[in-house]
Design a protein around this motif. Structure first.
Motif, PDB file in Angstrom:
ATOM      1  N   ASP A 398       0.823  -1.205   0.000  1.00 52.76           N
ATOM      2  CA  ASP A 398       0.000   0.000   0.000  1.00 52.76           C
ATOM      3  C   ASP A 398       0.861   1.260   0.000  1.00 52.76           C
ATOM      4  O   ASP A 398       1.942   1.299   0.591  1.00 52.76           O
ATOM      5  N   VAL A 399       0.362   2.292  -0.677  1.00 50.43           N
ATOM      6  CA  VAL A 399       0.943   3.622  -0.605  1.00 50.43           C
ATOM      7  C   VAL A 399       0.287   4.332   0.573  1.00 50.43           C
ATOM      8  O   VAL A 399      -0.940   4.374   0.674  1.00 50.43           O
ATOM      9  N   THR A 400       1.071   4.880   1.471  1.00 47.56           N
ATOM     10  CA  THR A 400       0.526   5.519   2.660  1.00 47.56           C
ATOM     11  C   THR A 400       0.825   7.011   2.665  1.00 47.56           C
ATOM     12  O   THR A 400       1.795   7.473   2.049  1.00 47.56           O
ATOM     13  N   GLU A 401      -0.006   7.749   3.387  1.00 42.93           N
ATOM     14  CA  GLU A 401       0.177   9.191   3.538  1.00 42.93           C
ATOM     15  C   GLU A 401      -0.087   9.558   4.990  1.00 42.93           C
ATOM     16  O   GLU A 401      -1.003   9.019   5.629  1.00 42.93           O
ATOM     17  N   ALA A 402       0.747  10.460   5.526  1.00 43.94           N
ATOM     18  CA  ALA A 402       0.608  10.895   6.912  1.00 43.94           C
ATOM     19  C   ALA A 402       0.575  12.417   6.963  1.00 43.94           C
ATOM     20  O   ALA A 402       1.294  13.094   6.219  1.00 43.94           O
ATOM     21  N   LYS A 403      -0.274  12.956   7.857  1.00 40.52           N
ATOM     22  CA  LYS A 403      -0.356  14.398   8.066  1.00 40.52           C
ATOM     23  C   LYS A 403      -0.194  14.699   9.553  1.00 40.52           C
ATOM     24  O   LYS A 403      -0.767  13.999  10.398  1.00 40.52           O
ATOM     25  N   LEU A 404       0.574  15.748   9.844  1.00 47.18           N
ATOM     26  CA  LEU A 404       0.856  16.126  11.217  1.00 47.18           C
ATOM     27  C   LEU A 404       0.685  17.633  11.397  1.00 47.18           C
ATOM     28  O   LEU A 404       0.769  18.400  10.424  1.00 47.18           O
ATOM     29  N   THR A 405       0.481  18.046  12.650  1.00 46.71           N
ATOM     30  CA  THR A 405       0.561  19.456  13.033  1.00 46.71           C
ATOM     31  C   THR A 405       1.628  19.593  14.106  1.00 46.71           C
ATOM     32  O   THR A 405       1.760  18.718  14.975  1.00 46.71           O
ATOM     33  N   LEU A 406       2.399  20.669  14.029  1.00 45.22           N
ATOM     34  CA  LEU A 406       3.450  20.931  15.011  1.00 45.22           C
ATOM     35  C   LEU A 406       3.295  22.353  15.546  1.00 45.22           C
ATOM     36  O   LEU A 406       3.027  23.291  14.773  1.00 45.22           O
ATOM     37  N   GLN A 407       3.464  22.509  16.848  1.00 47.87           N
ATOM     38  CA  GLN A 407       3.418  23.813  17.494  1.00 47.87           C
ATOM     39  C   GLN A 407       4.665  23.998  18.346  1.00 47.87           C
ATOM     40  O   GLN A 407       4.970  23.155  19.206  1.00 47.87           O
ATOM     41  N   LEU A 408       5.392  25.090  18.103  1.00 47.09           N
ATOM     42  CA  LEU A 408       6.583  25.425  18.873  1.00 47.09           C
ATOM     43  C   LEU A 408       6.187  26.484  19.910  1.00 47.09           C
ATOM     44  O   LEU A 408       5.894  27.636  19.556  1.00 47.09           O
ATOM     45  N   VAL A 409       6.156  26.071  21.183  1.00 45.59           N
ATOM     46  CA  VAL A 409       5.649  26.928  22.256  1.00 45.59           C
ATOM     47  C   VAL A 409       6.789  27.301  23.192  1.00 45.59           C
ATOM     48  O   VAL A 409       7.502  26.412  23.676  1.00 45.59           O
ATOM     49  N   PRO A 410       7.000  28.595  23.477  1.00 46.77           N
ATOM     50  CA  PRO A 410       8.025  28.974  24.461  1.00 46.77           C
ATOM     51  C   PRO A 410       7.698  28.354  25.823  1.00 46.77           C
ATOM     52  O   PRO A 410       6.527  28.294  26.225  1.00 46.77           O
ATOM     53  N   VAL A 411       8.718  27.887  26.531  1.00 50.49           N
ATOM     54  CA  VAL A 411       8.501  27.285  27.842  1.00 50.49           C
ATOM     55  C   VAL A 411       7.919  28.332  28.787  1.00 50.49           C
ATOM     56  O   VAL A 411       8.462  29.435  28.931  1.00 50.49           O
ATOM     57  N   GLY A 412       6.801  27.997  29.412  1.00 50.94           N
ATOM     58  CA  GLY A 412       6.122  28.930  30.300  1.00 50.94           C
ATOM     59  C   GLY A 412       5.111  29.802  29.602  1.00 50.94           C
ATOM     60  O   GLY A 412       4.361  30.533  30.260  1.00 50.94           O
ATOM     61  N   GLY A 413       5.068  29.724  28.269  1.00 49.38           N
ATOM     62  CA  GLY A 413       4.124  30.541  27.510  1.00 49.38           C
ATOM     63  C   GLY A 413       2.909  29.756  27.100  1.00 49.38           C
ATOM     64  O   GLY A 413       2.877  28.524  27.162  1.00 49.38           O
ATOM     65  N   ALA A 414       1.888  30.463  26.660  1.00 50.04           N
ATOM     66  CA  ALA A 414       0.648  29.820  26.232  1.00 50.04           C
ATOM     67  C   ALA A 414       0.455  29.907  24.729  1.00 50.04           C
ATOM     68  O   ALA A 414      -0.190  29.046  24.137  1.00 50.04           O
ATOM     69  N   LYS A 415       1.010  30.937  24.099  1.00 52.13           N
ATOM     70  CA  LYS A 415       0.815  31.141  22.670  1.00 52.13           C
ATOM     71  C   LYS A 415       1.982  30.554  21.891  1.00 52.13           C
ATOM     72  O   LYS A 415       3.141  30.819  22.209  1.00 52.13           O
ATOM     73  N   PRO A 416       1.705  29.758  20.869  1.00 54.54           N
ATOM     74  CA  PRO A 416       2.806  29.188  20.085  1.00 54.54           C
ATOM     75  C   PRO A 416       3.586  30.276  19.350  1.00 54.54           C
ATOM     76  O   PRO A 416       3.003  31.254  18.865  1.00 54.54           O
ATOM     77  N   ARG A 417       4.888  30.079  19.285  1.00 50.15           N
ATOM     78  CA  ARG A 417       5.714  30.950  18.456  1.00 50.15           C
ATOM     79  C   ARG A 417       5.508  30.623  16.989  1.00 50.15           C
ATOM     80  O   ARG A 417       5.544  31.494  16.115  1.00 50.15           O
ATOM     81  N   PHE A 418       5.300  29.299  16.711  1.00 48.02           N
ATOM     82  CA  PHE A 418       5.215  28.852  15.324  1.00 48.02           C
ATOM     83  C   PHE A 418       4.317  27.632  15.251  1.00 48.02           C
ATOM     84  O   PHE A 418       4.402  26.730  16.091  1.00 48.02           O
ATOM     85  N   SER A 419       3.434  27.590  14.269  1.00 47.29           N
ATOM     86  CA  SER A 419       2.573  26.432  14.013  1.00 47.29           C
ATOM     87  C   SER A 419       2.664  26.077  12.539  1.00 47.29           C
ATOM     88  O   SER A 419       2.771  26.958  11.682  1.00 47.29           O
ATOM     89  N   ASN A 421       1.591  22.759   9.430  1.00 49.57           N
ATOM     90  CA  ASN A 421       1.083  21.458   9.017  1.00 49.57           C
ATOM     91  C   ASN A 421       2.124  20.829   8.097  1.00 49.57           C
ATOM     92  O   ASN A 421       2.771  21.514   7.296  1.00 49.57           O
ATOM     93  N   THR A 422       2.282  19.533   8.214  1.00 47.49           N
ATOM     94  CA  THR A 422       3.268  18.838   7.379  1.00 47.49           C
ATOM     95  C   THR A 422       2.713  17.484   6.975  1.00 47.49           C
ATOM     96  O   THR A 422       1.839  16.932   7.651  1.00 47.49           O
ATOM     97  N   SER A 423       3.220  16.950   5.873  1.00 44.73           N
ATOM     98  CA  SER A 423       2.730  15.658   5.377  1.00 44.73           C
ATOM     99  C   SER A 423       3.868  14.885   4.726  1.00 44.73           C
ATOM    100  O   SER A 423       4.919  15.440   4.385  1.00 44.73           O
ATOM    101  N   GLY A 424       3.639  13.609   4.550  1.00 43.75           N
ATOM    102  CA  GLY A 424       4.617  12.753   3.886  1.00 43.75           C
ATOM    103  C   GLY A 424       3.934  11.541   3.305  1.00 43.75           C
ATOM    104  O   GLY A 424       2.854  11.147   3.738  1.00 43.75           O
ATOM    105  N   ASN A 425       4.553  10.934   2.295  1.00 42.29           N
ATOM    106  CA  ASN A 425       4.010   9.704   1.715  1.00 42.29           C
ATOM    107  C   ASN A 425       5.159   8.822   1.274  1.00 42.29           C
ATOM    108  O   ASN A 425       6.297   9.272   1.118  1.00 42.29           O
ATOM    109  N   ASP A 426       4.857   7.546   1.088  1.00 46.04           N
ATOM    110  CA  ASP A 426       5.897   6.589   0.685  1.00 46.04           C
ATOM    111  C   ASP A 426       5.663   6.084  -0.722  1.00 46.04           C
ATOM    112  O   ASP A 426       6.115   5.006  -1.086  1.00 46.04           O
TER     113      ASP A 426
END
Length: 541
Positions: A398-419, A421-426
């Motif tokens: 099978d050909v597969t596909e994956a999707k992810l979300t990433l959030q870079l949050v400062p330690v002690g903070g509530a708002k992400p510095r950077f968000s 979406n990323t994906s990949g397939n084989d």
């Protein structure tokens, strides 16, 4: 009166023989023979027992250090009779050639796995003949071996200085068109008897569907100069002549001794795993328990390298219904962050407030919170089958596909510095994706202690100091596999054991599951790499 005295004198003088020597035989008379038997002579004292001299020791024990860049891997090796023992971080590999099996032991997980010796993966019977790749091309490989002439004693052994140069020149029409020149500056001793008696190292065979070039090999010099490697520095060069990979090995301790046979047996009290996946799961559970216990300890954070961003990486959240190893993905994400010159620190699953507090204690600058949002599989189309066939992959997979979300949050903070979406397939899996999987599997399987006391991807990536082998198949085959031109000479058996562990880890950490469900390893690996690149680019701004 005078006459009386004279008479007395005469009588006294005449009685000398009769009275002065009473009991004495007359002169000339032989004594009567004795009736007593003479005492038998005393036997000589027994000679002291001579103990046979014990045979000289033939077992060997040595320690090795491998260095690739700033990464170091240390190992301990024991060889006795028909058995070998290799200690690589938490993992112990015991090769019992007399039983034709190998034993994998995780010390932390107190779990072991018994595997048949030199088991080869079966070919894919479902691959149709029409999908076989084109006929192979030709690759010329010339190996030159020269005795530099230097000699020096190493641990009581006479070592010789040898230079080996391997020049790989693909011809038009070959599948792999990469040119390569590899130089090895090494010190060898004559192979100890116990080493020479071991069977050759075996590395994974290429896929039957993969394109195999016809290798025309020539040797210049004396292959007998190569023996047991005590130290070497290997440099591979690209077409521009610049070094691509430099790896060093040094034996730091070496002795010929008598080893305890118990070293080569399975210790009591361990749990047996039924397959490589079960062993990898046990290792993962042990590591996670260690992470959780140290999250509540007061361990001081180690100093950070100047200019390096430290990122806390919790276990990935899986929002899909598919079953994937989120802990292994966390380890792989840490490795991808290391590629972007960031230091990733694994964190056990915990509420957000606890994650921030623990990340602060560890000196982290950010938390990288990741979620798997979608995993899907489909059958490959005609073009996809052609790509997979050329890459040596099963065309029915099978050909597969994956999707992810990433959030870079400062330690002690509530708002992400950077968000992001990323994906990949084989769909077009190739060598680079396979290499990423190999690195990840090695990290899952081989565990090294870090200053933080948990998995340290900066050190574990590429199996630490053995990274040169994962990046260079030709070097792996020559030094960790069958030796120069398949002669078995100059082989580093410890490196061969490490590569064997990595291959077994690949069998347990990738591929389709036992119930026939598709594997998402390749697509997730690509998505993680893409996400780490985006995070790195954001932090550079």
């Amino acid at each position: 009166m005078k006459n009386a005295v004279l008479l007395l004198v005469v009588l006294l003088c005449g009685s000398g023989p009769a009275f002065g020597q009473a009991g004495q035989k007359p002169t000339g008379q032989k004594p009567a023979p004795s009736t007593r038997k003479p005492a038998p002579p005393k036997p000589p004292p027994p000679a002291p027992a001579v103990k046979p001299a014990p045979p000289p020791p033939e077992d060997i024990h040595f320690k090795s250090r491998y260095t690739t860049g700033d990464q170091i891997t240390e190992s301990v090796t024991f060889i006795r009779g028909t058995r070998e023992r290799y200690e690589l971080g938490d993992m112990v590999l015991i090769r019992q050639h007399d039983l034709k099996q190998t034993v994998h032991i995780s010390v932390a997980a107190r779990t072991y796995l018994i595997a048949p010796e030199a088991a080869a993966a079966p070919a894919d019977p479902a691959a149709p003949a029409a999908d076989m790749p084109k006929p192979p091309g030709v690759v010329n490989i010339e190996t030159s071996i020269a005795d530099v002439g230097d000699r020096k004693p190493l641990f009581g052994q006479q070592a010789r200085h040898v230079m080996t140069v391997v020049d790989r020149q693909p011809q038009p029409g070959s599948c792999d068109q990469s040119k390569q020149r590899m130089e090895t500056d090494a010190w060898y001793i004559d192979a100890p008897k116990v080493v020479a008696a071991q069977p050759p190292n075996t590395l994974p065979a290429p896929s039957p569907a993969a394109c195999r070039d016809d290798v025309k090999a020539t040797l210049v010099g004396d292959g007998a100069l190569l023996g047991f490697p005590m130290a070497y520095t290997t440099t591979t060069q690209g077409a521009d002549g610049k070094p691509v990979v430099v790896m060093q090995m040094e034996v730091t301790e070496f002795e010929v001794t008598n080893l305890d046979a118990a070293l080569f047996e399975i210790p009591e009290g361990l749990t047996v795993a039924s397959n490589t996946r079960d062993l990898a799961k046990a290792v993962s559970d042990a590591n996670e328990a260690q992470l959780a216990s140290r999250a509540t300890s007061s361990t001081a954070a180690p100093p950070k390298k100047p200019g390096v961003t430290r990122v806390g990486v919790p276990e990935l959240a899986n929002k899909t219904e598919q079953n994937v190893d989120t802990r292994a993905l966390r380890t792989q994400l840490i490795a991808e962050l290391a590629e972007q010159k960031m230091e990733g620190v694994p964190l056990a699953a915990a509420p957000q407030a606890e994650l921030h507090a623990h990340a602060k204690d560890l000196g982290c600058d950010y938390l990288l919170v990741s979620q798997i949002t979608e995993l899907k599989a489909s059958k490959p189309g005609r073009i996809g089958r052609m790509i997979k066939a050329s890459a040596g992959e099963s065309t029915t997979k099978d050909v597969t596909e994956a999707k992810l979300t990433l959030q870079l949050v400062p330690v002690g903070g509530a708002k992400p510095r950077f968000s992001t979406n990323t994906s990949g397939n084989d769909g077009g899996i190739g060598f680079k994706t396979g290499l990423r999987l190999a690195r990840a599997a090695a990290m899952i399987y081989l565990r090294y202690a870090s200053p933080i006391g948990a998995l340290n991807a900066m050190q574990m990536m590429n199996m630490g100091g053995m990274g040169g082998y994962l990046n260079n198949p030709m070097m792996m085959q020559m030094q960790a596999g069958s030796g120069v031109m398949g002669t078995g000479r100059g082989v580093d058996r410890t490196a061969g054991a490490a590569m064997f562990l990595m291959d077994q880890a690949m069998a347990g950490a990738s591929g389709a599951s036992a119930d026939g469900a598709p594997s998402y390893d390749a697509s997730l690996a690509e998505a993680l790499q893409d996400g780490a690149k985006k995070v790195g680019e954001n932090l550079k701004r």
